[in-house]
Motif scaffolding. Structure first.
Motif, PDB file in Angstrom:
ATOM      1  N   HIS A  37       9.435  17.628  98.244  1.00 20.46           N
ATOM      2  CA  HIS A  37       8.918  18.955  97.918  1.00 20.46           C
ATOM      3  C   HIS A  37      10.125  19.845  97.690  1.00 20.46           C
ATOM      4  N   VAL A  38      10.253  20.360  96.484  1.00 18.68           N
ATOM      5  CA  VAL A  38      11.324  21.300  96.193  1.00 18.68           C
ATOM      6  C   VAL A  38      10.700  22.506  95.503  1.00 18.68           C
ATOM      7  N   GLY A  39      11.025  23.682  96.006  1.00 22.24           N
ATOM      8  CA  GLY A  39      10.413  24.878  95.446  1.00 22.24           C
ATOM      9  C   GLY A  39      11.138  26.123  95.905  1.00 22.24           C
ATOM     10  N   GLY A  40      10.376  27.209  96.027  1.00 23.46           N
ATOM     11  CA  GLY A  40      10.976  28.484  96.400  1.00 23.46           C
ATOM     12  C   GLY A  40      11.494  29.217  95.186  1.00 23.46           C
ATOM     13  N   HIS A  41      12.715  29.724  95.297  1.00 22.69           N
ATOM     14  CA  HIS A  41      13.358  30.463  94.209  1.00 22.69           C
ATOM     15  C   HIS A  41      14.743  29.860  93.978  1.00 22.69           C
ATOM     16  N   PRO A  42      14.800  28.638  93.437  1.00 23.64           N
ATOM     17  CA  PRO A  42      16.103  27.993  93.272  1.00 23.64           C
ATOM     18  C   PRO A  42      16.948  28.715  92.215  1.00 23.64           C
ATOM     19  N   PRO A  43      18.277  28.654  92.370  1.00 27.66           N
ATOM     20  CA  PRO A  43      18.996  27.929  93.421  1.00 27.66           C
ATOM     21  C   PRO A  43      19.254  28.743  94.688  1.00 27.66           C
ATOM     22  N   ASP A  44      19.054  30.073  94.629  1.00 31.65           N
ATOM     23  CA  ASP A  44      19.465  30.915  95.759  1.00 31.65           C
ATOM     24  C   ASP A  44      18.595  30.733  96.997  1.00 31.65           C
ATOM     25  N   LYS A  45      17.299  30.543  96.804  1.00 25.51           N
ATOM     26  CA  LYS A  45      16.387  30.383  97.941  1.00 25.51           C
ATOM     27  C   LYS A  45      15.542  29.129  97.711  1.00 25.51           C
ATOM     28  N   THR A  46      16.150  28.001  97.976  1.00 23.76           N
ATOM     29  CA  THR A  46      15.494  26.724  97.727  1.00 23.76           C
ATOM     30  C   THR A  46      14.778  26.237  98.976  1.00 23.76           C
ATOM     31  N   LEU A  47      13.555  25.787  98.778  1.00 26.11           N
ATOM     32  CA  LEU A  47      12.767  25.158  99.836  1.00 26.11           C
ATOM     33  C   LEU A  47      12.763  23.663  99.553  1.00 26.11           C
ATOM     34  N   LEU A  48      13.218  22.858 100.508  1.00 26.39           N
ATOM     35  CA  LEU A  48      13.398  21.432 100.235  1.00 26.39           C
ATOM     36  C   LEU A  48      12.941  20.563 101.395  1.00 26.39           C
ATOM     37  N   THR A  49      12.213  19.506 101.059  1.00 26.49           N
ATOM     38  CA  THR A  49      11.942  18.395 101.969  1.00 26.49           C
ATOM     39  C   THR A  49      12.097  17.120 101.152  1.00 26.49           C
ATOM     40  N   LEU A  50      12.928  16.201 101.624  1.00 28.38           N
ATOM     41  CA  LEU A  50      13.184  14.955 100.905  1.00 28.38           C
ATOM     42  C   LEU A  50      13.367  13.843 101.928  1.00 28.38           C
ATOM     43  N   ASP A  51      12.569  12.781 101.791  1.00 30.41           N
ATOM     44  CA  ASP A  51      12.622  11.728 102.800  1.00 30.41           C
ATOM     45  C   ASP A  51      12.079  10.418 102.246  1.00 30.41           C
ATOM     46  N   LEU A  52      12.482   9.332 102.886  1.00 30.34           N
ATOM     47  CA  LEU A  52      11.838   8.032 102.736  1.00 30.34           C
ATOM     48  C   LEU A  52      11.193   7.732 104.082  1.00 30.34           C
ATOM     49  N   ALA A  53       9.880   7.853 104.141  1.00 30.44           N
ATOM     50  CA  ALA A  53       9.148   7.738 105.406  1.00 30.44           C
ATOM     51  C   ALA A  53       8.762   6.288 105.659  1.00 30.44           C
ATOM     52  N   PRO A  54       9.159   5.715 106.789  1.00 26.35           N
ATOM     53  CA  PRO A  54       8.895   4.293 107.049  1.00 26.35           C
ATOM     54  C   PRO A  54       7.415   4.000 107.245  1.00 26.35           C
ATOM     55  N   CYS A  55       7.007   2.796 106.828  1.00 27.19           N
ATOM     56  CA  CYS A  55       5.613   2.391 107.021  1.00 27.19           C
ATOM     57  C   CYS A  55       5.451   1.538 108.275  1.00 27.19           C
ATOM     58  N   SER A  56       6.555   1.335 109.003  1.00 27.32           N
ATOM     59  CA  SER A  56       6.490   0.622 110.277  1.00 27.32           C
ATOM     60  C   SER A  56       7.704   1.019 111.108  1.00 27.32           C
ATOM     61  N   PRO A  57       7.588   1.019 112.435  1.00 31.31           N
ATOM     62  CA  PRO A  57       8.696   1.457 113.294  1.00 31.31           C
ATOM     63  C   PRO A  57       9.948   0.603 113.149  1.00 31.31           C
ATOM     64  N   GLU A  58       9.777  -0.677 112.812  1.00 31.68           N
ATOM     65  CA  GLU A  58      10.924  -1.581 112.747  1.00 31.68           C
ATOM     66  C   GLU A  58      11.610  -1.599 111.383  1.00 31.68           C
ATOM     67  N   MET A  59      11.183  -0.787 110.449  1.00 35.46           N
ATOM     68  CA  MET A  59      11.777  -0.801 109.110  1.00 35.46           C
ATOM     69  C   MET A  59      13.251  -0.401 109.162  1.00 35.46           C
ATOM     70  N   ASP A  60      14.085  -1.150 108.462  1.00 35.34           N
ATOM     71  CA  ASP A  60      15.520  -0.884 108.406  1.00 35.34           C
ATOM     72  C   ASP A  60      15.788   0.215 107.379  1.00 35.34           C
ATOM     73  N   LEU A  61      16.200   1.371 107.858  1.00 36.26           N
ATOM     74  CA  LEU A  61      16.457   2.508 106.975  1.00 36.26           C
ATOM     75  C   LEU A  61      17.946   2.808 106.840  1.00 36.26           C
ATOM     76  N   SER A  62      18.787   1.840 107.157  1.00 36.07           N
ATOM     77  CA  SER A  62      20.230   2.093 107.137  1.00 36.07           C
ATOM     78  C   SER A  62      20.730   2.472 105.745  1.00 36.07           C
TER      79      SER A  62
END
Length: 316
Positions: free
Chosen positions: A95-120
């Motif tokens: 999710h990227v929004g707001g008033h870029p570039p000065d007031k940027t709202l950002l969420t960026l992730d790779l969310a695991p589908c299992s607790p044991e997933m290797d996210l290194s």
């Protein structure tokens, strides 16, 4: 189809990011085969729109790309991409929004589908680009149970456009090369069901805390808002929007005994429309305003006045 030209000059920013995502995932998605839905409301004082496109791939169950505007000058791009539960692939959340570039709202992730997933692989990329964009180390409490420890976010902070573009490109390519490409199908019933449960919980948490859907409901009506929600949270597993929508509080159930303030039912319902993680803060603000004004009950009129007064801090 909705008219992208009506979105305003910021649409060029979102178009560039959307094109990057689709270009880098060309081999993983049927990019020329998508379903589109949208709604647009334009009045002298409102500019609300949502345009969602849904894609699929061999290993990806649902990829939803949404360009939205909540009011003039407040727009953004959302990409939710979920794997088929037969594959051990994290979900892509942007999710990227707001008033870029000065007031940027950002969420960026790779969310695991299992607790044991290797996210290194993602951890290394996230740490590098978090530093480059000078993002906070802390996560988002309301998302912590369903996202990775490496989630990148900020609230209305300046981010240099090219640094964000580089970060987005790196995350997309890491998702593709380290997770999608090597993933092999696993039809073990217990494993698949566990992934479905994890994906469903992710969708439920995001839906209940997304600030856009209350705005869409007021602008377009419940039926259209539910269509847009289904675009974001359908698929396998599909989130039941009706079941995921929390029922409104019982009339008169909200009261602040310390301040001696109660709530009228319609005022409660209005605040209940806000994202779940914001409601406690909004309640506190409004109850303090009521006490300051000597009001024994919070009325709809007071809620609306607080919306205008605190619009930068509370999005009802």
């Amino acid at each position: 189809m909705t008219d992208d030209s009506a979105q305003g000059p910021e649409s060029e920013i979102w178009e560039r990011h959307e094109k990057l995502f689709l270009d880098r995932l060309d081999a993983c998605l049927a990019c020329d085969d998508f379903t589109e839905c949208g709604a647009f409301r334009h009045t002298p004082d409102k500019f609300i729109r949502s345009r969602a496109r849904i894609y699929q791939g061999e290993k990806l169950d649902r990829v939803m790309i949404n360009r939205y505007s909540l009011r003039r000058g407040r727009a953004g791009l959302v990409i939710f991409a979920y794997p088929r539960p037969q594959y051990a692939i994290p979900s892509f959340l942007l999710h990227v929004g707001g008033h870029p570039p000065d007031k940027t709202l950002l969420t960026l992730d790779l969310a695991p589908c299992s607790p044991e997933m290797d996210l290194s692989a993602f951890a290394s990329v996230a740490q590098t680009h978090r530093r480059a964009m000078d993002l906070p180390e802390s996560g988002l409490e309301w998302l912590a149970s369903v996202t990775s420890p490496y989630l990148m976010h900020c609230a209305f902070k300046r981010i240099e456009p090219e640094r964000f573009y580089g970060a987005l490109e790196a995350v997309i390519e890491t998702w593709r090369d380290a997770y999608i490409a090597p993933a092999e199908r696993d039809d073990d019933a217990a494993v698949v069901q566990a992934r479905r449960d994890s994906l469903l919980e992710l969708k439920k948490v995001v839906f209940r805390n997304d600030p856009a859907f209350p705005v869409f409901t007021r602008a377009f009506g419940r039926s259209m808002s539910d269509v847009l929600a289904e675009a974001a949270f359908g698929g396998d597993p599909a989130l039941s929007i009706a079941e995921a929508t929390e029922p409104p509080p019982a009339p008169g159930s909200w009261a602040n005994k310390k301040l001696g303030v109660g709530w009228h039912a319609d005022a409660q319902d209005r605040v209940h429309e806000a994202p779940a993680f914001l409601r406690p803060m909004i309640r506190r603000i409004i109850e303090k305003e009521a006490a300051k004004a000597g009001a024994a009950m919070v009325s709809m009129d007071l809620v609306l006045k607080c919306e205008k007064k605190y619009r930068g801090n509370m999005e009802l």
